[in-house]
Each structure stands twice: as C-alpha cells, then as structure tokens.
Design a protein around this motif. Structure first.
Motif: not given
Length: 763
Positions: A720-738
C-alpha cells in the motif's frame, strides 16, 4: 423501453462527460450468466411443485437441488451463493416437504434482523397459500402482539425469529414452547456471514443453549445455513453450530450484466495527495441518476455519513423530486419507520435510499438499478453484498465504488484486481471468550440446572460453575448447579454490543411531546453523543444538550447549523499477561491479555461542503476501561541506532496507521472492531512496539488471527505504502501531518526491516 434507454444513456454519459470520465480508475463489466438447472425431484410433494409452477419455477438451480438432497439425507449443510440467487428455496423446500409429510414437525428460522424476518415471512406465506396446505408460519419478535404469541407457541409449524428473541424470550421460557422443542426438525440460520466478531461469539453460545434444551425435550434438529461469499463458510458454520457441515458453493443461478466502476475523486492538494471528499462526489453521482428517476441506493459506512449525504441529496434535487422520495435507513431508526421505507422501495414511492450496511442483507427492496458505495465497505464480502442490491430484477445494473482518501480505500481503488480476484476474508468468532461464555452459562443455568458432569456442547465447565457458585450466582446442591437470583439473566445481556447497555436518545425539541428517537452503544456515544455534538437523524440535525452518562440518556434538540462534529479518542494500553511470545535477534512478537483505557478528549466542528475546521471544544466524560486481547511486535535495540527518537516515533505511528487499514482486510471485521496503536516505550518491555487489539471485552479472536499472520499484514502494508504516489507521506498512506520530510521514507524503511525480519523468522 424509455426507462431502460434512460439507464443506458446515463451509463454512457459516465464514460463521455469529463467531470466523471477522468475520475474513473477502472471499469469492470461482469457479463450476464446463464442459469444451470436440474429437473424438480420426484420426491417433492405435488402441491408444492404446483405452487412453485405458479411462480414460474419449473426446475431447480443446481445449488437448490443439492441442498434438497443433503436435507432429506439428514446432513447439516451451508450453502454459499451470491445475493439474489434463490437461497431461500434451499431451506423452504425441505422444511415445507417435511411438514407436509409429518404435520407435527417444527422448524425454527433465525434471521439477523427483524426486517429480514418480516420479508421472508411474506414470501413463505404466499407459497403456503398457493399450496393450499394448512401450515402455520409466524414471526416471533418484539413487535408480535401478546394475543398472537400463545398461538405461535402452540401451533407454529415454522417460527421465524432473530437471535436476540431466541436468547431473551424463547429459551428462558422453554416450558411454554414444548410443542416446538419436542418436534424441532430443522434450524435455519440465514445470512451466516453476519455472525462474526462479538455478535457471532454470542450467537454460538445461544445455539449451545438451544441444543441443550432440544436434547432435554428429546429432539436432535438438523442445521441449514446460508451465507454470502466468505473464505471459511464451513469453518464458521461448524464453529457457530458445533456440528459437522457439508458445503454447497457452486452457484446455479443466472445473473444480469453489471458494470462495476472504481471511482477516485479528484486531488485537491497535490503535495499531501488529499482528494475531494467522497461524500461530495457521491452526492453528485447519486443526483445524476435520481434526477432521471432511476432507483438508487447509496451505502455509507457510518450513521453520521448517512445523514450528511441524505441532507445533501434532499437539498440538491428538491426541484425534481419530493424530499420524501429520498430516505435514510440505519440502525437506531424505530421499526415502524424502517418497515415504511422498505415498503416504499418495493412499490416505487421511494426513489433513493441512503443506508448503512443495514440494507446489504437480503431484504427484498425491489428493483434498484444503481448502487453507490461511499468508500470501501471494509470487507470484500460486504462490498459484493452491497453490489448485489442493484439489478436484482432488471437486465442491467451499475455499481460505483467511490474512494475516500483513507489508505485502505486508496489501496483498493488502485489495485482493482486485488478486489476482483482475491478470495473474500475469513470470518472470526470466539465462542469461548470468557466474558461471553460466563454470561451464557448464567442464562443456561436459569433455563436448566447443570449436573456435575455436564459439558456445554462438549466444553468442560467444572471450574467456571464452581466459580459462579462461590460468587453466589449459582447454588450447588446434590451434584447440581441451580440459578439462585430473582431476576433472569438474559435481559441484561446484549448480543450485539461490547457494553451491556445502550444510551437512549431523547428528543426534547417540543417539551409537550418529548420522545425517544434512537439508541447507541456506549463506546460510540463517547464520540457521537457528547455535550454539544451534532447528532443527525433522518436528515434532521439535533444538538446534544446534555449526555447523562450515569443514566445512559442523551437529551437532544432540533437545530439548523452548517456544520457537523467529529471527536478524538485518547488511548492508553498495558499488557497484563503474555500468552505467547517469540523472541528473535531484532524483533519479538507477542500475544496476550491487555487493558485499554480510552477517553474522549476534544471535538471539532467541521463545515458542510468545504469540510474546514471552524471550532472545537473539550469533552468531559469518564474514562472507559476495556480488558481484551492484543497482538504486538516490538523492535530490539539494533533498529533504534538508525533512528533518532522523534523520527522513530513518527515512523511507528506511520506503520501503525497503514496496518490499521490493512489488517481488517485479513480478518473480515469492521475497521472499528480492531485498533492499532504505537508506543515508543511499551510499559511491559520498554521497547518500541505496535499493538493490534480487539475492541471488545475478552477479545473475539481478531488479534489472535493477526498474530498468526503478521508477515502477510506487513507485506500488504508495504505494498500500500509503495503504491502511494505522494512524495513525503499523506493521509492516503501514513496518515500523518508531520513536518518531517523524511517521514514516508522512514516508514518505508521500518516496514521493509519488519518484512525482512519476519521472512527470516518464518524460515
């Protein structure tokens, strides 16, 4: 044919119009399927054959014929075929045939909801009338009037009820049901896949009590189960009934052409990969069909979401159709409202319905042609059940799954093959959950005393019965255990929720007509019925003026505001006992008993349409404590060298977030049944740890199943995480606003580390 063209035109417009076409990720057409039939068996009574002929049934589908053969050869069986494949005849045929042959025979039908029971009774009674044979079929539920109840007990050949009534009204009063229990030939359990988790664990114990009473009256009934598609139907049926089962899984029924569309809302924030709200896209798609008078069902995952979508749709298309043509349907509505909605759908007065999964069961709600899901329902089995609500009688159907930004939704929408080709999930129950088991042993002792040597359908009881005697719940005398309380125990035991008592919702908008409008379990009430929460019911907004936690009452008043509320829950977890532990060089697994302390902390006000945060406030409620089971994985010191503590904590939270959305896929549970939390220093071992725990007292087997397949869960999380197109993490993968730019990379590194270590440990 204007109606048919209209639907085809609308299907075509989804492909042509830019606002829809660009969001369609995958379009899967399921071709129509021809029926596979066999001749009607000669052993079926001629009157029954003639009644079927009047309904146009001259032959049986192959699965119906196979079911009839198993039944007449006294074999328990479970039939697993899709929605609208004629499963009802799998049990009605052998039951009616048996009663014709021996009029003293009895059958007990169990349906998970009253709506389904009412629906099946109508169909069965029509068939009996056409046969011209004196067979009495009655429903026995909370709505059955006292005058009819005695007639049902004495003369009901077929008693149709639900597990709750069996548990609280039939078994405790078995002496009034002697005619049923002495002659009980068949027990029918429909919609078997619903009996999972805490509900299934309770019902398995209700069945143990039922079998014990049958033995007392000298009967040994045969079990007939039917289910939607799940991975382990035979295992579930055998665990639920305690009997060996035959499996019927080849479907002989025909099906119409279905268009299954995977729809991903447009991105509104590229860096964060945040998509437009699924709710708003569903509003647009549903309006597209409803404006053209196409009967449509919209499924949403929560009560709140149902009410929000209903409000949006009623407002959006009030010019084209009346507000009463679109209705909501969910648990918490009163029975009369629900019956009225079902009838309106069947006769066409209601064009659209917005529902929780309450309508995914086999209630006959007529000729719906379009099904729209707001987000992935949580399980593959559930998604196919919802899809089956469209095109039950018409030649073509459209099913649209609209993804949210959640990791699980994005995983499914970007991997349609996973959904379309994957085996459905495993349903998990644990009848021996100590909290559940002890409750039902109290009920069983009230029904019939236990002897010293008795078992509970094979389960040894000596220690538990002695404990209950020491606690003065049972009285031990002359080698027998007797119930020794004035009240009878079944009334205080709910089969459906983790806590025993629900919060009642009281509308006091008009002080001259204060009325109860619904109810909710305590755990949900913490976040949905706190003071100042906006509670939605049938599209009407209510504000909670006071939640009386002690008295379990929420007082609400009707309001008109342009926002809804969402609450946060803070969780602390401690390991009480380690039942299973495996230590390796760099990681360790564990499984055992834990205590979870949960507290609702703050709530946010979220504006309709824009979904922006427009305010917040504290929640003042006591902490709720939960004793349950958890599985966990801890990291040894070597990994911490590669991470600073803050980065490690953020990575653990990232991994926990991805697992939270992947794990329910494996054990066929609602995402809210299973919680995942990360601790930088777990109290029991001082190591960075990720916990997965059952959100029910005593656990229902979800964490245990995940403990046994941790490697598969980690593998899916990594995919799931590898397939997510975001660069730095987003609510659609790691769900963080770090604010950390390396957070996604760190989470990937941690997941890869876990995968490698698990591969080594498996070898």
């Amino acid at each position: 044919m204007e109606f048919r063209k209209s639907l085809e035109t609308l299907i075509e417009s989804l492909k042509q119009e830019n606002e829809f076409r660009e969001q369609i990720v995958h379009w899967h057409t399921i071709p129509p399927k021809q029926a596979e039939t066999v001749s009607m068996p000669n052993s079926i009574d001629n009157r029954l054959q003639q009644a079927l002929k009047k309904r146009g049934i001259l032959e049986l589908y192959t699965h119906q014929a196979e079911a009839f053969q198993h039944a007449i050869q006294n074999r328990n069986f479970v039939a697993v075929t899709p929605t609208a494949s004629g499963k009802t005849l799998c049990y009605n045929l052998p039951v009616l045939q048996q009663v014709i042959e021996n009029e003293s025979s009895r059958a007990l039908y169990l349906f998970p909801t009253k709506a389904l029971a009412q629906d099946q009774k109508s169909e069965l009674n029509e068939l009996i009338t056409e046969m011209g044979v004196q067979i009495n079929s009655y429903t026995y539920d909370g709505d059955t009037s006292p005058a009819i109840r005695q007639k049902v007990r004495k003369a009901g050949h077929i008693v149709i009820t639900n597990p709750d009534m069996l548990h609280s009204a039939i078994l405790p009063h078995h002496t009034k049901w002697v005619a049923l229990f002495e002659n009980l030939k068949y027990i029918v359990i429909d919609e078997l896949h619903i009996y999972r988790g805490i509900f299934g664990s309770h019902v398995a114990n209700v069945i143990r009590r039922l079998k014990r009473i049958c033995r007392f009256y000298g009967s040994n009934p045969q079990f007939i189960c039917t289910s939607a598609t799940i991975a382990n139907p035979r295992e579930l049926a055998e665990t639920l009934t305690g009997e060996k089962m035959e499996l019927i899984s080849h479907n002989g029924a025909p099906s119409s052409r279905k268009h299954f569309i995977f729809y991903n809302p447009p991105i509104v924030n590229k860096p964060l990969n945040i998509r437009k709200s699924a709710t708003l896209e569903v509003r647009k798609l549903a309006a597209h069909f409803l404006k053209n008078k196409i009967q449509t069902i919209v499924f949403a995952r929560s009560r709140v979401r149902v009410e929000i979508i209903l409000t949006y749709l009623q407002e959006l298309i009030k010019k084209e159709i009346t507000q009463k043509s679109i209705r909501g349907y969910r648990g918490g509505y009163l029975p009369k409202q629900r019956r009225e909605i079902e009838q309106g759908l069947r006769n066409g007065d209601i064009l659209g319905v917005v529902s929780t999964n309450a309508l995914e069961l086999g209630v006959d709600i007529g000729q719906l042609q379009v099904c729209i899901m707001t987000g992935y329902p949580g399980t593959i089995a559930s998604a196919w059940q919802q899809a089956g609500r469209a095109g039950r009688r018409q030649g073509e159907a459209v099913i649209i799954m609209v993804a949210s930004s959640s990791p699980l939704d994005q995983y499914i929408i970007k991997n349609p093959d996973y959904f379309l080709k994957q085996n459905p999930e495993t349903a998990v129950i644990n009848p021996n959950n100590l909290v559940v088991l002890v409750d039902h042993l109290k009920c069983a002792a009230f029904e019939l005393p236990f002897n010293d040597t008795d078992t509970f359908d094979g389960l040894e009881l000596e220690d538990i019965l002695q404990f209950l005697a020491e606690e003065r719940v049972l009285h031990y005398n002359d080698h027998k255990y007797y119930w020794m309380n004035d009240s009878f125990p079944a009334h205080n035991i709910s089969l459906r929720s983790a806590s025993q008592e629900n919060v009642v919702i009281i509308d006091q908008s008009d002080l001259a007509k204060v009325k109860v409008i619904g109810e909710m379990d305590r755990f949900s009430a913490m976040t949905l019925l706190h003071d100042e929460a906006i509670y939605l019911h049938q599209g009407v907004q209510f504000q909670v003026e006071k939640l009386d936690w002690e008295e379990k009452k929420a007082f609400v008043r009707e309001v008109k505001v342009d926002y809804f509320t969402d609450a946060n829950l803070a969780v602390q977890l401690k390991v009480l006992e380690e039942d299973n532990k495996e230590i390796f060089e760099k990681i360790e697994y564990g499984f055992g008993d834990v205590t979870v302390q949960a507290m609702a902390t703050i709530f946010k006000k979220i504006k309709f349409d824009t979904h922006e945060n427009i305010g917040s406030g504290p929640i003042h409620l006591p902490e709720e404590e939960l004793h349950t089971n958890a599985a966990w994985v801890s990291l040894n010191d070597s990994i911490t060298v590669d991470f600073k503590e803050k980065r490690l904590e953020e990575s653990l939270i990232g991994v926990a977030n991805v697992i939270q959305h992947v794990a329910p896929l494996k054990v066929m549970c609602d995402p809210s049944d299973l919680h995942v939390i990360a601790q930088i220093k777990a109290i029991h071992n001082q190591k960075p740890t990720i916990f997965l725990y059952d959100r029910y007292p005593g656990g229902v087997g979800l964490a245990k199943r995940l403990f046994e397949s941790f490697d598969i869960v980690i593998d899916e999380a990594l995919r799931l995480l590898t397939a997510c197109p975001c660069q730095e993490g987003c609510p659609s993968c790691i769900g963080t606003d770090s604010s950390s730019k390396s957070i996604k990379l760190d989470t990937l590194t941690l997941l890869e580390f876990l995968k490698d270590e698990m591969y080594v440990t498996k070898k």
